[in-house]
Every structure is written in C-alpha cells, then in structure tokens.
Scaffold this motif. Structure first.
Motif, PDB file in Angstrom:
ATOM      1  N   ALA A 124       0.831  -1.207   0.000  1.00 42.05           N
ATOM      2  CA  ALA A 124       0.000   0.000   0.000  1.00 42.05           C
ATOM      3  C   ALA A 124       0.865   1.255   0.000  1.00 42.05           C
ATOM      4  CB  ALA A 124      -0.923  -0.006   1.218  1.00 42.05           C
ATOM      5  N   VAL A 125       1.917   1.262   0.809  1.00 38.90           N
ATOM      6  CA  VAL A 125       2.789   2.434   0.907  1.00 38.90           C
ATOM      7  C   VAL A 125       3.502   2.705  -0.411  1.00 38.90           C
ATOM      8  CG1 VAL A 125       4.911   3.310   1.971  1.00 38.90           C
ATOM      9  CG2 VAL A 125       3.107   2.348   3.404  1.00 38.90           C
ATOM     10  N   VAL A 126       4.065   1.668  -1.032  1.00 34.10           N
ATOM     11  CA  VAL A 126       4.834   1.901  -2.266  1.00 34.10           C
ATOM     12  C   VAL A 126       3.912   2.300  -3.423  1.00 34.10           C
ATOM     13  CG1 VAL A 126       6.728   0.389  -1.556  1.00 34.10           C
ATOM     14  CG2 VAL A 126       4.841  -0.559  -2.892  1.00 34.10           C
ATOM     15  N   ILE A 127       2.690   1.787  -3.433  1.00 34.98           N
ATOM     16  CA  ILE A 127       1.745   2.186  -4.487  1.00 34.98           C
ATOM     17  C   ILE A 127       1.317   3.640  -4.287  1.00 34.98           C
ATOM     18  CG2 ILE A 127      -0.584   1.813  -5.391  1.00 34.98           C
ATOM     19  CD1 ILE A 127      -0.131  -1.195  -4.869  1.00 34.98           C
ATOM     20  N   PRO A 173      -5.101   7.424   8.577  1.00 35.75           N
ATOM     21  CA  PRO A 173      -4.225   6.241   8.461  1.00 35.75           C
ATOM     22  C   PRO A 173      -4.848   4.992   9.065  1.00 35.75           C
ATOM     23  CG  PRO A 173      -3.410   7.742  10.141  1.00 35.75           C
ATOM     24  CD  PRO A 173      -4.492   8.470   9.418  1.00 35.75           C
ATOM     25  N   GLY A 174      -5.786   5.188  10.002  1.00 33.24           N
ATOM     26  CA  GLY A 174      -6.460   4.042  10.598  1.00 33.24           C
ATOM     27  C   GLY A 174      -7.246   3.233   9.586  1.00 33.24           C
ATOM     28  N   MET A 175      -7.701   3.876   8.499  1.00 35.12           N
ATOM     29  CA  MET A 175      -8.437   3.156   7.465  1.00 35.12           C
ATOM     30  C   MET A 175      -7.537   2.165   6.751  1.00 35.12           C
ATOM     31  SD  MET A 175     -11.603   3.920   7.441  1.00 35.12           S
ATOM     32  CE  MET A 175     -12.045   3.276   5.834  1.00 35.12           C
ATOM     33  N   LEU A 176      -6.270   2.547   6.584  1.00 35.20           N
ATOM     34  CA  LEU A 176      -5.316   1.641   5.957  1.00 35.20           C
ATOM     35  C   LEU A 176      -5.113   0.407   6.829  1.00 35.20           C
ATOM     36  CD1 LEU A 176      -3.700   1.728   3.320  1.00 35.20           C
ATOM     37  CD2 LEU A 176      -1.767   2.643   4.610  1.00 35.20           C
ATOM     38  N   VAL A 177      -5.031   0.617   8.128  1.00 31.70           N
ATOM     39  CA  VAL A 177      -4.884  -0.505   9.067  1.00 31.70           C
ATOM     40  C   VAL A 177      -6.135  -1.371   9.058  1.00 31.70           C
ATOM     41  CG1 VAL A 177      -4.512  -1.130  11.487  1.00 31.70           C
ATOM     42  CG2 VAL A 177      -3.299   0.827  10.498  1.00 31.70           C
ATOM     43  N   SER A 178      -7.309  -0.746   8.987  1.00 29.34           N
ATOM     44  CA  SER A 178      -8.563  -1.507   8.953  1.00 29.34           C
ATOM     45  C   SER A 178      -8.654  -2.364   7.696  1.00 29.34           C
ATOM     46  CB  SER A 178      -9.757  -0.545   9.019  1.00 29.34           C
ATOM     47  OG  SER A 178      -9.757   0.185  10.222  1.00 29.34           O
ATOM     48  N   MET A 179      -8.244  -1.820   6.556  1.00 32.73           N
ATOM     49  CA  MET A 179      -8.251  -2.594   5.322  1.00 32.73           C
ATOM     50  C   MET A 179      -7.287  -3.772   5.412  1.00 32.73           C
ATOM     51  SD  MET A 179      -8.318   0.569   2.584  1.00 32.73           S
ATOM     52  CE  MET A 179      -7.922  -0.506   1.207  1.00 32.73           C
ATOM     53  N   MET A 180      -6.135  -3.532   6.035  1.00 38.17           N
ATOM     54  CA  MET A 180      -5.156  -4.605   6.209  1.00 38.17           C
ATOM     55  C   MET A 180      -5.735  -5.730   7.052  1.00 38.17           C
ATOM     56  SD  MET A 180      -1.712  -4.373   8.497  1.00 38.17           S
ATOM     57  CE  MET A 180      -2.772  -4.142   9.942  1.00 38.17           C
ATOM     58  N   GLU A 193      -2.373  -5.233  15.677  1.00 37.07           N
ATOM     59  CA  GLU A 193      -2.335  -3.817  16.005  1.00 37.07           C
ATOM     60  C   GLU A 193      -1.180  -3.171  15.261  1.00 37.07           C
ATOM     61  OE1 GLU A 193      -4.364  -2.000  17.870  1.00 37.07           O
ATOM     62  OE2 GLU A 193      -5.673  -3.695  18.353  1.00 37.07           O
ATOM     63  N   ALA A 194      -1.445  -2.069  14.584  1.00 36.49           N
ATOM     64  CA  ALA A 194      -0.403  -1.349  13.856  1.00 36.49           C
ATOM     65  C   ALA A 194      -0.362   0.087  14.342  1.00 36.49           C
ATOM     66  CB  ALA A 194      -0.672  -1.394  12.350  1.00 36.49           C
ATOM     67  N   ASN A 195       0.772   0.493  14.849  1.00 37.44           N
ATOM     68  CA  ASN A 195       0.943   1.851  15.372  1.00 37.44           C
ATOM     69  C   ASN A 195       1.315   2.798  14.239  1.00 37.44           C
ATOM     70  OD1 ASN A 195       1.165   3.964  17.143  1.00 37.44           O
ATOM     71  ND2 ASN A 195       3.151   3.341  17.961  1.00 37.44           N
ATOM     72  N   LEU A 196       0.369   3.012  13.339  1.00 38.87           N
ATOM     73  CA  LEU A 196       0.602   3.826  12.146  1.00 38.87           C
ATOM     74  C   LEU A 196      -0.119   5.158  12.281  1.00 38.87           C
ATOM     75  CD1 LEU A 196       1.924   3.767   9.313  1.00 38.87           C
ATOM     76  CD2 LEU A 196      -0.274   2.946   8.422  1.00 38.87           C
ATOM     77  N   THR A 197       0.634   6.231  12.501  1.00 35.77           N
ATOM     78  CA  THR A 197       0.083   7.570  12.618  1.00 35.77           C
ATOM     79  C   THR A 197       0.262   8.334  11.313  1.00 35.77           C
ATOM     80  OG1 THR A 197       2.163   8.495  13.421  1.00 35.77           O
ATOM     81  CG2 THR A 197       0.659   7.568  15.074  1.00 35.77           C
TER      82      THR A 197
END
Length: 324
Positions: A124-127, A173-180, A193-197
């Motif tokens: 997701a990040v590289v795209i 960014p929480g939406m990205l974690v939810s999709m994951m 749990e992903a600590n992605l801010t």
C-alpha cells in the motif's frame, strides 16, 4: 472457484505477454538495427550501485513496518530474508513470495500475521508513493503517451484524482490498518495492532517516493550504459525514464495476471514513452531493465543464502505464538 480459473488461465496470460513483447520487438526491429549499441561500463556500474541502494531502502521500509506492527527483526536479517524470497515471485501464482517470506520470518519468531500484515502495508505504501510522482510528471510534461489525444481536457482532473488516495490515507491512516486487518481476516488470520500515525505514514511515503526515484535513476543509467554510441542520449530522455519507471512498475504490479507483471510493465513503458523516445528503443530498454533486475536478484539471493547459512536463525523454527 474464481481462484481456480485464474490459476488455469495464468499460463495463457504469460503466453499472451510473451507474444505481446515479441510483437513489439518485431514491429520495431528495423529501428533497433539502426542503433550502434555499445556497453558503457561506468554507467553500468553506477546503475548496479543504484539498484543496491534501492533494495536497501525498500527493505528498510518493510523492516520499519514490521516493527510498527510489533515484530522483532534486525535489519540485517530483513535484508537476507527479502532477497531469499525475491526470486519466488516469478513463479506463477502471485502468492509465493509472501508465503516464502512468512515462513522465513517464523524462523526468527515473527508471527505469520505480523509478516502478512507488513507485506500488505508495504504494498500500500509503495503504491501510494507513486501517485505524487505520477501527478508531477503528467502535470509538468503533459505526456500521457499514446493516450494523450484521448485524455485531452480531462488531464488536470486525472492528475488531481491521483492525489486523492494519498491525502485520504494521510488524514485517516487508521483506514489503511482496517483494510489490512480485513484482508487478514479474509485469509483466516487474526487481526494485528499497527501503530501507524499520520506522521509515520507521511515519513514512509517520503522514503518510498525517494526509493522510486532511485529505481528510476537505476533505469536511466542502464539506458546510458546501452546508449547509441553515435548520437548519445539527451537529458530529457533520461528524465522521462526516471519518472515513468515507477508508474509502469505499479501498473504491472496491479495487473496480477502475470508473475511480477511481466509483459504488462513493458506494455506500460511502450504506452507512455513510445511517442517521446521511440517504441523500439523503449521496448529494448524495458526488457533490458527486466533482465538486469533479475540478474541482480539472483546474485543477491545467492549471497543471502550463504549469509543465512552462516549467521541466520537456528535450523529448527522458533516456537510461534498460535493465532487466536
């Protein structure tokens, strides 16, 4: 059932990709014969150094994401495991590299859920990081390749549209974690749990964009290494290659129909660059970059195999916490 049909049809997709590449080469053969190719060792050495730098940065991105999800893995181990699993992605199926990386990481005590989640976030990040590069390129040059005339007045809207996903996930960014986690549950694995801010995601996107420019520079210097000895390559030619490389790579990545986007990536190069620098030249350079990349991966995989045997994890897997 859908997956079964996809597996059966994938050899057909590969044959079609090979046929498409062969057609491009045949259609531009007369142009290719007019070039006086000479290998420039200095540019080739620089291209190899840029390739190594690019791999080092992309592994750092994945290594950072593993840590954000709670995995403990040294950067040296991450480098070895990344290269050991890199060649697996050329096997038809598009699942073998994540599976291989997951099994390798389990030897280091990293849960399968953490490895799978890190791979999803990495992709997701590289795209997302490609989108600002694509927006800048299309806006500044106005070049949409063979589609330029078709797009016309829609170009500014399409440029703006490419930035919408980046802005959305930076704000949420929480939406990205939810999709994951949704993808993990679909695969029968437990959520993590992903600590992605927002700040961390922004930093990762900056690093990923820098890494894409490194890959583009690797492609550009390879083109200089294979340049026409009679005429040389103008600066604008190389700048187009640097900017278009990540766009074409992601198009191949998202296609999912051939291993590592074979044929699709080369077709994207042709689509975007044929009107600018000539179809024959861009086809050969795209295939040369593919071969150059594979050769590099083979060498690094062999070195990683030797290093893993000497400094890697114990032969017996470390007990892994069972999924809930």
């Amino acid at each position: 059932m859908g997956r079964s049909w996809f597996d059966r049809l994938q050899p057909v997709f590969i044959l079609l990709a090979l046929g498409f590449v062969a057609y491009l080469l045949q259609s531009q053969w007369a142009t290719l014969r007019s070039y006086s190719w000479q290998l420039q060792r200095g540019w080739l050495t620089l291209s190899a150094c840029l390739m190594l730098a690019s791999w080092s940065v992309e592994v750092y991105i994945w290594y950072t994401l593993v840590g954000l999800i709670g995995g403990l893995l040294s950067y040296g181990a991450a480098l070895r495991l990344w290269w050991l699993s890199a060649l697996i992605r050329y096997i038809p199926g598009n699942v073998w590299q994540p599976l291989s990386l997951t099994l390798y990481c389990q030897r280091y005590g990293v849960r399968a859920e953490i490895t799978l989640a890190s791979i999803v976030l990495y992709q997701a990040v590289v795209i997302l990081a490609v989108m600002p590069i694509a927006a800048c390129y299309f806006q500044i040059t106005g070049n949409w390749g063979l589609l330029t005339g078709l797009i016309g007045n829609m170009a500014p809207w399409l440029v703006a549209l490419t930035l919408v996903p980046v802005l959305f996930f930076l704000i949420r960014p929480g939406m990205l974690v939810s999709m994951m986690n949704w993808l993990l549950r679909k695969a029968g694995r437990a959520a993590v749990e992903a600590n992605l801010t927002t700040g961390r995601l922004c930093w990762l996107l900056i690093i990923a964009a820098f890494n894409w420019l490194l890959w583009g520079a690797c492609f550009g210097t390879l083109a200089l290494a294979l340049q026409d000895s009679d005429h040389g390559l103008p600066a604008y030619f190389v700048l187009h290659l640097v900017a278009v490389y990540p766009v074409a790579y992601v198009i191949g990545l998202l296609s999912l129909i051939t291993p590592s986007g074979f044929g699709v990536r080369e077709g994207a190069f042709y689509l975007l660059l044929a009107p600018v620098i000539g179809g024959g030249l861009v086809t050969v350079l795209a295939l040369a970059m593919r071969v150059w990349n594979i050769l590099g991966e083979v060498v690094m995989a062999l070195l990683s195999f030797l290093a893993e045997r000497r400094w890697g994890a114990p032969t017996m897997p470390i007990p892994v916490e069972p999924a809930l």
